[in-house]
Design a protein around this motif. Structure first.
Motif, mmCIF file in Angstrom:
data_model
loop_
_atom_site.group_PDB
_atom_site.id
_atom_site.type_symbol
_atom_site.label_atom_id
_atom_site.label_comp_id
_atom_site.label_asym_id
_atom_site.label_seq_id
_atom_site.Cartn_x
_atom_site.Cartn_y
_atom_site.Cartn_z
ATOM 1 N N ILE A 188 -59.336 42.758 15.014
ATOM 2 C CA ILE A 188 -60.239 41.613 15.000
ATOM 3 C C ILE A 188 -59.420 40.380 15.363
ATOM 4 N N THR A 189 -60.098 39.259 15.586
ATOM 5 C CA THR A 189 -59.352 38.041 15.887
ATOM 6 C C THR A 189 -60.137 36.827 15.440
ATOM 7 N N LEU A 190 -59.458 35.685 15.421
ATOM 8 C CA LEU A 190 -60.085 34.392 15.188
ATOM 9 C C LEU A 190 -60.168 33.656 16.518
ATOM 10 N N LEU A 191 -61.277 32.953 16.730
ATOM 11 C CA LEU A 191 -61.468 32.182 17.950
ATOM 12 C C LEU A 191 -61.970 30.788 17.596
ATOM 13 N N PRO A 192 -61.623 29.765 18.379
ATOM 14 C CA PRO A 192 -62.228 28.449 18.191
ATOM 15 C C PRO A 192 -63.675 28.475 18.660
ATOM 16 N N ALA A 193 -64.529 27.713 17.989
ATOM 17 C CA ALA A 193 -65.974 27.798 18.215
ATOM 18 C C ALA A 193 -66.369 27.524 19.666
ATOM 19 N N LEU A 194 -65.705 26.551 20.331
ATOM 20 C CA LEU A 194 -66.095 26.218 21.699
ATOM 21 C C LEU A 194 -65.899 27.385 22.657
ATOM 22 N N SER A 195 -64.980 28.278 22.335
ATOM 23 C CA SER A 195 -64.697 29.392 23.244
ATOM 24 C C SER A 195 -65.773 30.468 23.203
ATOM 25 N N VAL A 196 -66.677 30.406 22.227
ATOM 26 C CA VAL A 196 -67.728 31.420 22.135
ATOM 27 C C VAL A 196 -69.111 30.821 22.293
ATOM 28 N N THR A 197 -69.229 29.507 22.294
ATOM 29 C CA THR A 197 -70.535 28.872 22.448
ATOM 30 C C THR A 197 -71.081 29.141 23.842
ATOM 31 N N ASN A 212 -69.785 12.618 24.339
ATOM 32 C CA ASN A 212 -70.322 13.618 25.261
ATOM 33 C C ASN A 212 -69.858 15.029 24.919
ATOM 34 N N LEU A 213 -69.638 15.296 23.655
ATOM 35 C CA LEU A 213 -69.149 16.606 23.235
ATOM 36 C C LEU A 213 -70.254 17.656 23.298
ATOM 37 N N PRO A 214 -69.920 18.888 23.671
ATOM 38 C CA PRO A 214 -70.895 19.970 23.670
ATOM 39 C C PRO A 214 -71.096 20.526 22.276
ATOM 40 N N LEU A 215 -72.070 21.393 22.113
ATOM 41 C CA LEU A 215 -72.278 22.070 20.845
ATOM 42 C C LEU A 215 -71.033 22.857 20.466
#
Length: 306
Positions: A241-250, A297-300
């Motif tokens: 398993i791994t950890l990912l930053p949220a922006l990389s999966v949105t 202007n940040l994304p979700l």
């Protein structure tokens, strides 16, 4: 001193210091190799000392050459700041801007904000460099870059930082994993799990290791990825398993539906991303304006700071 030292001499010496190879330095400086060698020789004659050791097998800087190259970086940075200060008075966020960004942020944030940045500041010519934190920091200190987008903290007293956003971490699991049955995952759920991480040099590796250590999870030491996409593919192959930053999966799809993403239960582990520049930089006002634009202007998946 037989002749004056010029900025051109200093740029060529820095190119040699960066590459330790006359051919690559000449390519980087857009000059022929014989001309580069002649310019370095002129600099050595002007200073009355040898700066570069040349052999058939390698190129090295002498101790005094290393010192001169570092001073040259600072001088060139001051000259760029001088030009930037005049440019900044005329129009904010116009002209050349060299932005360094870490690989765990750049591909997932910049494509979502650059189109609106270009529309808002049409005279801005943005040059991007993606690299690991340590190398970006050195390039900023040396004046090769104007500003950086990094994960905090950055332990460098000569830098000024403007926080941009907080980004939570999520867990990437192989389809059918026992934790995939849950809506949320707690840090304690990771105990004894094999966790895949990025290779050394990535700040996100250190951040993920901190979570793993707190949760008593185990780093799979036999594997280290070079990118977040590689981590995701290895999870799809059921290696761990791994950890990912949220922006990389949105908005991203899992490979063949074989990876499931679960958020952490509060309090969620997270990181803070900031815009960083040299404290004495002449364009500090512009960098703050850029930071505010990015926050607006940040994304979700990114929570603005301030």
């Amino acid at each position: 001193m037989s002749q004056a030292v010029t900025l051109k001499h200093l740029r060529y010496l820095v190119a040699v210091a960066d590459t330790l190879h006359f051919g690559r330095a000449a390519d980087a400086a857009n000059i022929s190799q014989p001309s580069l060698s002649a310019q370095i020789q002129q600099l050595e004659e002007a200073l009355g000392t040898q700066l570069v050791e040349r052999t058939k097998r390698r190129v090295m800087l002498t101790p005094i050459g290393t010192e001169v190259a570092e001073r040259a970086r600072r001088i060139l940075a001051e000259v760029r700041d001088l030009a930037d200060s005049v440019q900044g008075v005329a129009a904010p966020l116009a002209g050349d801007l060299r932005l360094g960004v870490i690989p765990t942020v750049g591909p997932y944030l910049l494509p979502r904000v650059l189109p609106s940045l270009r529309r808002t500041y049409p005279d801005l010519r943005l040059y991007l460099r993606e690299d690991q934190t340590g190398r970006l920091v050195e390039r900023l200190k040396g004046g090769d870059l104007d500003t950086l987008m990094l994960a905090m903290p950055v332990a460098e007293p000569s830098f000024e930082a403007e926080p941009l956003f907080d980004e939570t971490f999520v867990v990437a699991l192989p389809a059918g994993h026992r934790l995939a049955a849950r809506n949320q995952v707690s840090e304690s759920d990771l105990a004894d799990e094999q966790v895949l991480l990025l290779e050394d040099g990535h700040c996100f590796r250190d951040q993920a290791l901190a979570v793993c250590g707190h949760a008593r999870a185990r780093d799979r030491e036999s594997f280290a990825a070079t990118s977040l996409d590689t981590l995701r593919e290895m999870v799809a192959s059921r290696i761990g398993i791994t950890l990912l930053p949220a922006l990389s999966v949105t908005g991203a799809s899992a490979p063949n539906g074989s990876v499931e993403i679960r958020p952490f239960a509060p309090p969620c582990p997270s990181r803070r991303i900031a815009l960083v520049w040299r404290r004495e930089a002449a364009r500090s006002r512009e960098f703050r304006e850029l930071a505010q634009f990015l926050r607006d202007n940040l994304p979700l998946g990114a929570q603005p700071v301030g």
